[in-house]
Structures are given as C-alpha cells and as structure tokens.
Design an enzyme around this catalytic site. Structure first.
Site, mmCIF file in Angstrom:
data_model
loop_
_atom_site.group_PDB
_atom_site.id
_atom_site.type_symbol
_atom_site.label_atom_id
_atom_site.label_comp_id
_atom_site.label_asym_id
_atom_site.label_seq_id
_atom_site.Cartn_x
_atom_site.Cartn_y
_atom_site.Cartn_z
ATOM 1 N N ASN A 194 -13.975 -2.237 3.782
ATOM 2 C CA ASN A 194 -12.841 -2.428 4.696
ATOM 3 C C ASN A 194 -13.240 -1.758 6.011
ATOM 4 O OD1 ASN A 194 -10.465 -2.473 6.095
ATOM 5 N ND2 ASN A 194 -9.212 -1.599 4.448
ATOM 6 N N ARG A 216 -12.739 -6.937 3.274
ATOM 7 C CA ARG A 216 -11.365 -7.189 3.683
ATOM 8 C C ARG A 216 -11.440 -7.757 5.098
ATOM 9 N NH1 ARG A 216 -6.952 -3.443 6.388
ATOM 10 N NH2 ARG A 216 -5.278 -4.970 6.368
ATOM 11 N N HIS A 254 -0.992 -8.314 4.828
ATOM 12 C CA HIS A 254 -0.912 -7.652 3.513
ATOM 13 C C HIS A 254 -0.964 -8.677 2.380
ATOM 14 C CE1 HIS A 254 1.634 -4.107 5.292
ATOM 15 N NE2 HIS A 254 0.353 -3.765 5.261
ATOM 16 N N ARG A 269 5.469 1.273 14.045
ATOM 17 C CA ARG A 269 5.711 -0.068 14.618
ATOM 18 C C ARG A 269 7.192 -0.423 14.580
ATOM 19 N NH1 ARG A 269 1.371 -3.079 10.948
ATOM 20 N NH2 ARG A 269 0.381 -1.089 10.516
ATOM 21 N N GLU A 323 -5.761 -3.343 -3.454
ATOM 22 C CA GLU A 323 -6.373 -4.407 -2.653
ATOM 23 C C GLU A 323 -7.881 -4.482 -2.885
ATOM 24 O OE1 GLU A 323 -3.975 -2.634 0.476
ATOM 25 O OE2 GLU A 323 -3.905 -4.591 1.428
#
Ligand code: AMP
Length: 396
Positions: free
Chosen positions: A7, A90, A180, A239, A382
C-alpha cells in the site's frame, strides 16, 4: 505460496507478506518519510522487530530497506525474494475502467496514470510503488492492482450521478465512484456468509479515520457514501463529508481563499477535528467530551447522527436490510456509537445484546437472536482481500 501486499502512499509504504497456505501474515511493516529522510519499522509474526533510519530519497530505496528487513535483518522471514510468488497493490482510483482487480501491465499503469486527475494524491503514489517493485523484484514477478473503487462499479446511474449539467459527466467523468471498496467487499461478503443467504440486503459501515457506508444488494454495491473523491459522505477524522456547496463559495469569497486552500480546509482541518478543536482521533474526542468539552460532545453527536441517517437512507434505497456491519477502527471499537445507532433503528426491529456489543475488534454478532436485523462487528482486512485477489488472478 507467499504474496507481498503493498500500500504505497506519496511518502509512505505499508506492506505485508502473507502465506496463502494458511492466510497468515509472516511479517508486516511501514516505511515513512520517503523523499524526506526515511525510516522503516518491520515486525515478524513471532514478534521479532527491525527498525532503522535509512535514507529513502524515492520508493526504490524504501523497497530495498523492505527487502533487507524481509531477507537479512534480525527479523527476517524468508531467505530470498524468490520465495515471493506475486505482489498485490492497493490502488485507489480505477474510475469506470476497472470493475475488478487485474494483472498489472504497461496499459494498466497508463490507465492508473490517466485516472490520477481524479486522485492526484493517491494514484501517482500507486504508480511509484508499482515501478519501484519492478526495479526491486524484477519484471518477471506478477503484480496485481486491487482498486478501492472497483466494488462500487455496480452502482446504477441514478445512484452515481450528480445533478450537475450532464456535460461535466461527459467531459470530465464527474460522478460518484466510492472508495474503501476492498473493505466493504470483504466485510460484506463475510456478512453474506454469516447470514447464509445470497439474496440479501447488507449495509456496511467502514468507520475509521476515513469513513464510508455502502448498501449491498445480493452481493453487489448499489450505493455508497463517498463520491468523486473520499471527501464526500459524512463527518470523518478531518474531512467534512457532504456540505451545501454554497458554504464553500461563501467562505472562499469572505476569506479570499484559493481552491487549494479550500481543499486543504475541507480535507485536513474539518470533520471531527474541525468541530471539536481537540483531535481527529475518536478516543481523544471521547475523553474530552467525558471531561465536559462541549464541542467534543457536539462532534460525537454529529458523527452518530450522520451515520444513523446514512444507514436509514440505505434501508430506504434497498427497501429493507438483513444485516448491518460495523468495521474500521471506530466501527470495531466504539461500543457507545454502535449502541446509539442500533437503538435508533428500533423501528426496524433491531435489538442488540449489550454484553456482546462490549466486544472490541473481534468478529461477533451483537444483535439478539430475536432481532429482525443481524448486526455484526466484522474486523476488516484489506491486505488479506488484496492477497486473495492476487492469488485468484495469478492462478488463472
Ligand atoms: P482506522 O483509520 O480504521 O485505523 O481508525 C482510526 C480511528 O479508530 C480513530 O479515530 C481511533 O480513535 C478509532 N479507534 C481506535 N481504537 C478505538 C477505541 N478503542 N475506541 C474508540 N475509537 C477507537
């Protein structure tokens, strides 16, 4: 067979080496401050650790440090890179081009580059990671890209279109893509397994520093809260989530702000941090609220309320729900949040068992046996999802 999962961020690199015989993580680690100074922290499954500060002007030097950690350091887990069969990356924004994970070819790299306009922070970093892997591992090892956006490609146009003039969709591909996806797919599929029925309506809540909620009907995404970028949806660590667009033009006008400044404010200075003024971390905010900080309490109240509303809207979108899943750092650990949400879904016949809900970070059904909707905590993974996709693709 061992699969290396990568990642890559713009200045960081997270990795895991997974033995697919038993899906066990052999080692994992993180390189940080790439391009600035450089540091690696690496841990083998048996607890041995290797940490070093070493110059990492580019991702290539970071991968060299990783190879040293894996094959030569005191925390080594393999003798040579030949033991690694494939690499899974990823990847963030695959746009409408990648509905599935795929083998990385020069054409795929070019497409990831093309979609960089919609993910200027993430896609270029993914490419750096892929190219550095080619340099370090050679060009014979298969590499697979697993996109955050792929799972959401099944959304119908009525869910992914924004009500802007249509020409912006045609000219710039402005629409909702969702993110996601690897996590929502992983926990969504697990919920379907636990429910024991393919035809199901599942709502997955990935609640971490970034947050999103997805509606999954018969195993396919039908709507999701993040949009063109991961800024959309509801309140996150830093955010904003969804806003009235006029708030932006108004503030920009009043404070004479550039687009870049607005972007920074919405992505880095807003959300739980912006409201509480305390932190972006739910634990810090929870502690501050417990000590009487009213803005921290407001941030918590907003977070829970917005999550509840998204779930409610997806129940409406699917005309029902069989299972609700909580995952991510907050979803897996914050029992109070889960309790608030579930108690406010009583109209659907949701009831939870407080004792089961007290569990942290473990797979558990927290709803009671007579609850009309099954509610699960399912820890996301993940990296394992990426490794599984990689294995499937290279086995073809
Ligand atoms: P993630 O991005 O998935 O790593 O999640 C990070 C978020 O999870 C942060 O806001 C943390 O405060 C939150 N988190 C982690 N552990 C806990 C916990 N025990 N209780 C509440 N929130 C937690």
């Amino acid at each position: 067979m061992k699969i290396f999962v990568v990642n890559a961020g713009s200045s960081s690199l997270k990795y895991q080496l997974i033995d697919m015989e038993n899906e066990q993580v052999l080692a994992k680690g993180l390189c940080e401050r790439i391009g600035v100074t450089g540091a690696i922290s690496h841990k083998a499954a048996d607890g041995r650790e290797y940490k070093a500060e070493t110059p990492m002007p580019t991702h290539s030097e970071a991968f060299e440090a990783v190879v040293y950690a894996l094959t030569k350091s005191d925390a080594k887990v393999i003798d040579s890179l030949d033991e690694v069969s494939a690499i899974g990356h990823r990847a963030v924004q695959g746009g409408s081009e990648f509905a599935n994970s795929c083998l990385i070819t020069p054409e795929v790299i070019a497409a990831i580059e093309e979609w960089s306009v919609l993910a200027p922070l993430h896609n270029p970093a993914n490419i750096l990671g892929i190219e550095a892997c080619i340099k370090t591992f050679g060009d014979k090892i298969p590499q697979v890209a697993v996109f955050d956006t792929s799972f959401h490609q099944t959304m119908p146009p009525k869910a992914y279109m924004y009500s802007l003039p249509y020409k912006y969709y045609e000219k710039y591909k402005i629409r909702k893509y969702g993110f996601h996806g690897t996590s929502h797919r992983f926990v969504g599929n697990r919920a379907i397994e636990l429910l024991g029925k393919e035809n199901s309506k599942v709502i997955t809540c990935h609640l971490g520093n970034g947050c999103s909620i997805t509606a999954i009907k018969d195993g396919a995404c039908v709507d999701t809260s993040m949009g063109l970028t991961p800024l959309d949806g509801f309140i996150m660590g830093t955010r904003t989530g969804t806003l009235d667009p006029s708030t932006i033009t108004y503030i920009a006008d009043k404070e004479n702000l550039s687009f870049a400044e607005i972007d920074r404010i919405c992505n880095k200075e807003s959300g739980m941090f912006g409201i509480s003024g305390v932190s972006n971390d739910n634990r810090d905010i929870g502690n501050a609220a417990a000590n009487g900080n009213e803005r921290a309490q407001l941030a918590i109240d907003m977070q829970r309320y917005q999550i509840l509303k998204f779930i409610g809207s997806y129940v409406a979108a699917m005309n029902g729900v069989d299972a609700i899943v909580f995952t991510g750092g907050i979803g897996e650990n914050d029992a109070e949040l889960r309790k608030y949400v579930c108690e406010n879904l009583a109209y659907l016949g949701v009831t939870i068992d407080d004792e089961k809900n007290a569990v942290r970070g473990k797979e558990v059904k927290i709803s009671t046996d007579d609850s009309k909707v099954n509610v699960y905590i399912i820890p996301t993974n993940e990296e394992l999802a990426i490794a599984r996709d990689t294995l499937e693709i290279i086995s073809k």
